[in-house]
Scaffold this active site. Structure first.
Site, short mmCIF file in Angstrom:
data_model
loop_
_atom_site.label_atom_id
_atom_site.label_comp_id
_atom_site.label_asym_id
_atom_site.label_seq_id
_atom_site.Cartn_x
_atom_site.Cartn_y
_atom_site.Cartn_z
N GLY A 6 48.22 15.27 -18.21
CA GLY A 6 48.03 13.97 -17.56
C GLY A 6 47.72 12.91 -18.62
N ASP B 203 42.77 20.13 -21.26
CA ASP B 203 42.52 21.57 -21.39
C ASP B 203 43.80 22.38 -21.61
OD1 ASP B 203 42.12 24.23 -19.37
OD2 ASP B 203 40.60 23.86 -20.88
N ASP C 134 39.52 13.59 -17.02
CA ASP C 134 38.65 14.54 -16.31
C ASP C 134 37.33 14.82 -17.01
OD1 ASP C 134 41.42 16.69 -15.26
OD2 ASP C 134 40.82 14.65 -14.72
N ASP D 13 36.62 17.32 -18.87
CA ASP D 13 36.30 18.73 -18.56
C ASP D 13 36.41 19.64 -19.79
OD1 ASP D 13 39.53 19.69 -17.08
OD2 ASP D 13 39.01 18.53 -18.87
N THR E 234 41.71 13.29 -21.77
CA THR E 234 41.95 13.47 -20.33
C THR E 234 40.87 12.69 -19.60
OG1 THR E 234 41.81 15.02 -18.47
CG2 THR E 234 40.62 15.66 -20.44
N ARG F 8 40.58 16.80 -11.19
CA ARG F 8 41.14 18.15 -11.05
C ARG F 8 40.06 19.08 -10.54
NH1 ARG F 8 44.59 20.81 -15.81
NH2 ARG F 8 42.55 20.63 -16.71
N ARG G 117 55.27 18.17 -18.35
CA ARG G 117 54.85 19.58 -18.22
C ARG G 117 56.07 20.41 -18.63
NH1 ARG G 117 49.62 18.06 -16.62
NH2 ARG G 117 49.59 16.67 -14.85
#
Ligand code: F6P
Length: 319
Positions: free
Chosen positions: A11, A103, A127, A129, A125, A171, A72
């Site tokens: 992303g 990730d 996120d 994360d 990202t 996510r 992707r």
């Protein structure tokens, strides 16, 4: 180190362009050739590789998205695909690779590194994360985007005396929800990392109403569930007018904040430094505000944890 390749994957995140710019300019400053790999790992397999000059990355530091695009790649998920990618890098004479992404992308970077091309990962990202780093590139900008939206929703929520469920991205991580819920003064913050008590949410919304508060805001991380369904559940349980606002992809765009631009510039440059020092298999990050190089495999085995103190504080401040 004669030639460094750079790609973005997963992303997109605001600040990726600032990181690309830093990799290219740092390399050229040290008389290393730079080349861009377009469309992520798939671009590697498709030989979508072009030289980048100082001017190639001009006037992009303030732009969201990524000039190298992202995609992707099913083929790259296979061992054969990864081997083909490494062969491609060798054929191009690329002897160092910088992967900018989240990730999944950093795992791909680790595979490339293990198959023979010195690779450095730059965590980017929205996120946030990734374990052991203060924040990932794009996270700060996404927070500001969400807060701007929450403040706007607050106006209409008050005018119509409504409860709003605001669904945010992340996510399977709850950091966007936690940080924006605290900053937005939400009554409840619902994240995948914490067990969820629907009765507690209903109690808080009811208490706010009884206290005469004109609106309630609930921030829901997408990893927990669907904002629209959750709003329907709240309305059914309380008979309060409840609506949902799913923020979606606006969280991924926009001009990167100053914090993300400086973070991206520092991490992109650090990645080139490491390659010049013949380091490999590292993920760069600010950790306690210090530029750090983490071992890829060790870091990617760890799970990012939310800030428990912030979560507790959000409960106390929204009584
Ligand atoms: O990883 C970044 C992210 O925006 C997540 O927050 C979100 O769940 C996901 O990407 C959406 O993926 P896609 O862009 O493939 O729909």
């Amino acid at each position: 180190m004669k030639k460094i390749g750079v790609l973005t994957s997963g992303g997109d995140a605001p600040g990726m362009n600032a990181a690309i710019r830093a990799v290219v300019r740092k390399a050229i400053y040290h008389e290393i050739q730079a080349c861009g790999i377009y469309n992520g790992f798939q671009g590697l397999l498709d030989n979508n590789i072009k030289p980048l000059e100082v001017g190639s990355v001009g006037d992009i530091i303030h732009r969201g998205g990524t000039i190298l695009y992202s995609a992707r790649s099913q083929e790259f998920m296979t061992h054969t695909g990864q081997q083909r990618a490494v062969e491609r890098l060798k054929k191009e004479g690329i002897d160092g690779l910088v992967v900018i992404g989240g990730d999944g992308s950093l795992r791909g970077a680790s595979n490339i590194n293990q198959l023979g091309i010195p690779t450095i990962g730059v965590p980017a990202t929205i996120d946030n994360d990734i374990s052991d780093v203060d924040s990932t590139i794009g996270f700060d900008t996404a927070l500001n985007t969400v807060i701007e939206a929450i403040d706007k929703i607050r106006d209409t929520a008050t005018s119509h005396e409504r409860t709003y469920v605001i669904e945010v991205m992340g996510r399977n991580a709850g950091d966007i929800a936690l940080y924006t819920g605290l900053a937005g003064g939400a009554e409840s913050i619902i994240i995948p990392e914490k067990s969820h008590d629907f009765e507690e949410v209903i109690k808080r919304v009811t208490q706010s109403k009884l206290r005469g508060k004109k609106h309630s805001i609930i921030v829901l991380a997408e990893g927990v569930g669907d904002g629209k369904e959750y709003a329907e559940r709240i309305q059914a349980a309380t008979s309060f007018e409840t609506r949902a606002s799913v923020l979606g992809y606006i969280q991924r765009g926009g001009s990167p904040s100053a914090r993300d631009r400086t973070l991206a510039s520092r991490l992109g440059a650090k990645a080139v430094d490491l390659l010049m020092q013949h380091e490999r298999g590292k993920i760069v990050g600010l950790t306690n505000n210090e530029l750090t190089a983490h071992d890829m495999n060790r870091l990617l085995k760890k799970k990012h944890h939310i800030n428990e103190a912030m979560y507790q504080l959000s409960k106390e401040l929204s009584i």
